[in-house]
Scaffold this motif. Structure first.
Motif, PDB file in Angstrom:
ATOM      1  N   LEU A  60       0.776  -1.138   0.138  1.00  0.00           N
ATOM      2  CA  LEU A  60       0.049  -0.083  -0.196  1.00  0.00           C
ATOM      3  C   LEU A  60       0.738   1.180   0.164  1.00  0.00           C
ATOM      4  CD1 LEU A  60      -3.184  -0.387   2.419  1.00  0.00           C
ATOM      5  CD2 LEU A  60      -3.190   0.036  -0.106  1.00  0.00           C
ATOM      6  N   ASP A  61       1.767   1.398   0.856  1.00  0.00           N
ATOM      7  CA  ASP A  61       2.929   2.265   0.873  1.00  0.00           C
ATOM      8  C   ASP A  61       3.474   2.432  -0.496  1.00  0.00           C
ATOM      9  OD1 ASP A  61       2.256   3.433   3.259  1.00  0.00           O
ATOM     10  OD2 ASP A  61       3.670   2.020   4.203  1.00  0.00           O
ATOM     11  N   MET A  62       3.866   1.251  -1.152  1.00  0.00           N
ATOM     12  CA  MET A  62       4.470   1.538  -2.464  1.00  0.00           C
ATOM     13  C   MET A  62       3.615   2.130  -3.646  1.00  0.00           C
ATOM     14  SD  MET A  62       7.532   0.992  -2.537  1.00  0.00           S
ATOM     15  CE  MET A  62       7.688   1.119  -4.265  1.00  0.00           C
ATOM     16  N   LEU A  63       2.167   1.699  -3.460  1.00  0.00           N
ATOM     17  CA  LEU A  63       1.220   2.210  -4.159  1.00  0.00           C
ATOM     18  C   LEU A  63       0.973   3.693  -4.104  1.00  0.00           C
ATOM     19  CD1 LEU A  63      -2.371   0.430  -4.916  1.00  0.00           C
ATOM     20  CD2 LEU A  63      -1.982   3.009  -5.209  1.00  0.00           C
ATOM     21  N   LEU A 119     -10.335  -2.257  -1.580  1.00  0.00           N
ATOM     22  CA  LEU A 119     -10.411  -3.029  -0.271  1.00  0.00           C
ATOM     23  C   LEU A 119     -10.165  -2.270   0.922  1.00  0.00           C
ATOM     24  CD1 LEU A 119      -7.652  -5.618  -1.208  1.00  0.00           C
ATOM     25  CD2 LEU A 119     -10.206  -6.064  -1.576  1.00  0.00           C
ATOM     26  N   PRO A 120     -11.106  -2.714   1.985  1.00  0.00           N
ATOM     27  CA  PRO A 120     -11.274  -1.831   2.977  1.00  0.00           C
ATOM     28  C   PRO A 120     -10.138  -1.320   3.745  1.00  0.00           C
ATOM     29  CG  PRO A 120     -12.263  -4.073   3.225  1.00  0.00           C
ATOM     30  CD  PRO A 120     -11.605  -4.204   2.120  1.00  0.00           C
ATOM     31  N   ASP A 121      -9.041  -1.756   3.932  1.00  0.00           N
ATOM     32  CA  ASP A 121      -7.719  -1.164   4.684  1.00  0.00           C
ATOM     33  C   ASP A 121      -7.224  -0.156   3.731  1.00  0.00           C
ATOM     34  OD1 ASP A 121      -6.726  -2.858   2.375  1.00  0.00           O
ATOM     35  OD2 ASP A 121      -4.979  -3.491   3.655  1.00  0.00           O
ATOM     36  N   ALA A 122      -7.662   0.234   2.722  1.00  0.00           N
ATOM     37  CA  ALA A 122      -7.116   1.085   1.727  1.00  0.00           C
ATOM     38  C   ALA A 122      -8.534   2.225   1.403  1.00  0.00           C
ATOM     39  CB  ALA A 122      -6.557   0.544   0.227  1.00  0.00           C
ATOM     40  N   ALA A 123      -9.649   2.083   2.275  1.00  0.00           N
ATOM     41  CA  ALA A 123     -10.618   2.919   2.044  1.00  0.00           C
ATOM     42  C   ALA A 123     -10.316   4.365   2.050  1.00  0.00           C
ATOM     43  CB  ALA A 123     -11.645   2.670   3.145  1.00  0.00           C
ATOM     44  N   ALA A 124      -9.486   4.882   2.802  1.00  0.00           N
ATOM     45  CA  ALA A 124      -9.095   6.300   2.778  1.00  0.00           C
ATOM     46  C   ALA A 124      -8.183   6.830   1.679  1.00  0.00           C
ATOM     47  CB  ALA A 124      -8.568   6.855   4.356  1.00  0.00           C
TER      48      ALA A 124
END
Length: 225
Positions: A60-63, A119-124
């Motif tokens: 996620l941080d790489m994205l 996905l839920p953990d990336a909602a913000a």
């Protein structure tokens, strides 16, 4: 910022840059997953523990890092171009197109990125990245607004970019004629809205303050004298 903090920030940035290309290659086939992140670490010759210091959330941080690098491509494109003679809609089109064209060669990684951000953990993360891109484009093309227009412009452009990105990634033609036409239509919609809003503001300039009137109604007419 202290020297230690600067050094830490530099090491994190260097690590992310070293991981970016391997991560894009794996993400295109396997998605933005923990396994892809570990594989990127192996390809880059970076210990996963060290990589986690720079990217606590892994893929996620790489994205997020990739999205910021793509935003920087807009700044580079604007610096290399002459926007002085362009109308505002042409500047917006240029900025959005520059951001989309920066995806060249990594369209599949971008498709997988859109799926990961749902996905839920990336909602913000998704809305924040869209806002950051819209803000980058507006600033790059010379927007200096500081009032409510600052927020409305970025909110509207976030929607324009998000929908155009979907059209861009879904079109197989490398020249993206349909997506470019779609972008033109969306920008025209925005221009029509702004024109209508300006006309409405002019028409209601001499009318009483509606918000103030509603406030008085909410709390009553006040004490009788």
């Amino acid at each position: 910022m202290t020297d230690a903090a600067s050094d830490t920030r530099f090491r994190k940035s260097t690590t992310r840059e070293a991981l970016l290309q391997p991560m894009l290659a794996h993400a295109a086939f396997d998605g933005w997953t923990a396994d892809s992140f570990r594989a990127a670490c192996t390809d880059a010759g970076i210990d996963e523990g060290q990589a986690r210091l720079a990217c606590p959330r892994g893929e996620l941080d790489m994205l997020v890092h990739w999205s910021r690098r793509l935003d920087e491509a807009v700044l580079d494109a604007v610096k290399a171009a002459n926007l002085a003679e362009m109308k505002i809609r042409e500047r917006v089109r240029f900025g959005v197109t520059a951001r989309l064209e920066a995806l060249s060669g990594h369209e599949e990684a971008a498709r997988r990125a859109r799926a990961r951000l749902m996905l839920p953990d990336a909602a913000a993360d998704g809305p924040q990245l869209l806002w950051a891109t819209a803000d980058t484009i507006w600033r790059a093309i010379g927007d200096t607004s500081t009032d409510v227009n600052f927020y409305s412009k970025r909110t509207i452009l976030s929607g324009v970019f998000g929908t155009t990105l979907a059209a861009w990634l879904n079109e197989s033609d490398a020249a993206k004629p349909e997506a470019r036409a779609f972008l033109d239509r969306r920008i025209q919609n925005v221009m029509d809205f702004e024109k209508t809003k300006a006309q409405l503001t002019k028409m209601t300039a001499d009318l009483p303050d509606l918000a103030g009137l509603l406030g008085k109604l909410r709390y009553g007419p006040g004490p009788r004298v």
